[in-house]
Design a protein around this motif. Sequence first.
Motif, short mmCIF file in Angstrom:
data_model
loop_
_atom_site.label_atom_id
_atom_site.label_comp_id
_atom_site.label_asym_id
_atom_site.label_seq_id
_atom_site.Cartn_x
_atom_site.Cartn_y
_atom_site.Cartn_z
N LEU A 64 100.50 -22.13 2.67
CA LEU A 64 101.52 -22.80 1.86
C LEU A 64 101.60 -24.31 1.75
N ASN A 65 101.24 -24.84 2.86
CA ASN A 65 101.17 -26.25 3.02
C ASN A 65 99.95 -26.84 2.08
N ASP A 66 99.13 -26.06 2.43
CA ASP A 66 97.64 -26.54 1.74
C ASP A 66 97.75 -26.49 0.25
N ILE A 67 98.51 -25.31 -0.06
CA ILE A 67 98.77 -25.30 -1.68
C ILE A 67 99.48 -26.38 -2.29
N VAL A 68 100.55 -26.48 -1.51
CA VAL A 68 101.36 -27.73 -2.04
C VAL A 68 100.63 -29.15 -1.99
N LYS A 69 99.48 -29.49 -0.99
CA LYS A 69 98.79 -30.69 -1.10
C LYS A 69 97.75 -30.46 -2.34
N ARG A 70 97.26 -29.23 -2.44
CA ARG A 70 96.22 -28.97 -3.65
C ARG A 70 96.75 -28.99 -4.91
N ASP A 71 97.85 -28.46 -5.15
CA ASP A 71 98.42 -27.90 -6.59
C ASP A 71 99.70 -28.58 -6.75
N GLY A 72 100.01 -29.33 -5.94
CA GLY A 72 101.50 -30.12 -6.26
C GLY A 72 102.84 -28.91 -5.87
N SER A 73 102.50 -27.97 -5.93
CA SER A 73 103.94 -27.03 -5.63
C SER A 73 103.17 -25.43 -5.26
N ARG A 83 111.40 -26.86 9.69
CA ARG A 83 110.13 -27.54 8.82
C ARG A 83 110.29 -27.36 7.32
N TYR A 84 111.39 -26.20 6.92
CA TYR A 84 111.46 -25.86 5.68
C TYR A 84 113.01 -26.03 5.43
N VAL A 85 113.30 -26.24 4.23
CA VAL A 85 114.86 -26.26 3.84
C VAL A 85 114.77 -25.43 2.58
N TYR A 86 115.71 -24.46 2.35
CA TYR A 86 115.76 -23.50 1.10
C TYR A 86 117.15 -23.76 0.65
N ALA A 146 111.09 -30.35 -5.89
CA ALA A 146 110.92 -29.11 -4.97
C ALA A 146 109.35 -28.87 -4.69
N ASP A 147 109.15 -28.18 -3.46
CA ASP A 147 107.89 -28.04 -3.06
C ASP A 147 107.33 -26.56 -3.42
N ILE A 148 108.47 -25.65 -3.15
CA ILE A 148 108.21 -24.13 -3.68
C ILE A 148 109.34 -23.72 -4.48
N ILE A 149 109.03 -23.00 -5.44
CA ILE A 149 109.75 -22.37 -6.39
C ILE A 149 109.84 -20.90 -6.07
N VAL A 150 111.11 -20.22 -6.04
CA VAL A 150 111.29 -18.97 -5.80
C VAL A 150 111.79 -18.22 -7.15
N THR A 151 111.42 -17.15 -7.66
CA THR A 151 111.86 -16.45 -8.85
C THR A 151 111.85 -15.06 -8.52
N GLY A 152 113.12 -14.49 -8.60
CA GLY A 152 113.41 -13.01 -8.55
C GLY A 152 114.09 -12.47 -9.48
N THR A 153 115.10 -12.76 -10.13
CA THR A 153 115.78 -11.99 -11.32
C THR A 153 115.10 -12.08 -12.37
N ALA A 154 114.67 -13.35 -12.70
CA ALA A 154 113.75 -13.54 -14.07
C ALA A 154 112.57 -12.57 -13.90
N VAL A 155 111.84 -12.21 -12.95
CA VAL A 155 110.65 -11.55 -12.94
C VAL A 155 111.13 -10.08 -13.01
N GLU A 156 112.41 -9.75 -12.27
CA GLU A 156 112.91 -8.06 -12.66
C GLU A 156 113.23 -7.80 -13.97
N ASP A 157 113.75 -8.98 -14.53
CA ASP A 157 114.21 -8.61 -15.99
C ASP A 157 112.97 -8.58 -16.94
N ALA A 158 112.07 -9.33 -16.38
CA ALA A 158 110.72 -9.20 -17.46
C ALA A 158 110.19 -7.97 -18.06
N GLY A 159 109.96 -8.09 -19.18
CA GLY A 159 109.11 -7.02 -19.78
C GLY A 159 107.68 -7.03 -19.27
N ASP A 160 107.02 -8.16 -19.19
CA ASP A 160 105.89 -8.50 -19.02
C ASP A 160 105.71 -9.40 -17.83
N VAL A 161 105.65 -8.61 -16.36
CA VAL A 161 105.92 -9.69 -15.16
C VAL A 161 104.55 -10.52 -15.17
#
Length: 247
Positions: A7-16, A168-171, A219-234
């Motif tokens: 996860l930390n490597d992705i933050v460094k590489r992609d920003g989030s 090391r993480y805060v949510y 934010a370094d990490i974004i979490v989506t749950g409900t929006a995905v559950e409700d999506a017609g095309d995940v």
Amino acid sequence: MQVEEYLNDIVKRDGSVHLTLIDPASQKPERAVEIAKAAVEGGTDAIMIGGSTGAMGQVLDQTLQLMKEQIDVPTILFPGDSAGVSSYADAIFFMSLLNSRDINYIVTNQAMGAPLVRKFGIEPIPMAYLIVEPGGTVGWVGDARLLPRTKPELAAAYALAGTYFGMRYVYLEAGSGADEPIPVEMIGAVKHAIEKGHLIVGGGIRDRNAAAACVKAGADIIVTGTAVEDAGDVRAKIAEFVSAIKS
């Protein structure tokens, strides 16, 4: 590679990082796996598994077993209590709900779950969990003293305390189904307070603009749950989030 390092490597590489949250109690394991596969195709970086109620036991194990067979990104437990530990996950957000009134959610459940985490060889990722208004079901279940949306300095103080505890993480969590995401002022204040720590933001993120605003605020990490559950095309919905937050 360990999941935290990944996860930390992705933050460094992609920003989030983008995480997809799936509650195993909300659908049959087969459907959960379909959602996970579509999310991976859309570009999500890992799958979080958990929920406030019912995400435990056989349904949790079966869901993770099927996922491990069909997806190639890490699975991370997001437990509601000590019953939300499964030997089939790659890692666990080993979290303390710092603004709970109930000691069970601050340390007792963690003490009951820790021996299982060691026994199963699950990678623990230490995390300070903070629930912000409105809080939703998790705020009620966790008996949280909800952090006011207009008081970013309080969230920053709790987050700083968590980092001093060694987390090391805060949510920052607004609660599943929240009408709005965490205020950008609060995200910025918390990120400034924790400095090198990694900040996760979830709850109320329903579109690409909200996701991008959270990342821009810190934010370094974004979490989506409900929006995905409700999506017609995940797959398309995840791709929308991912394209918005990756630099």
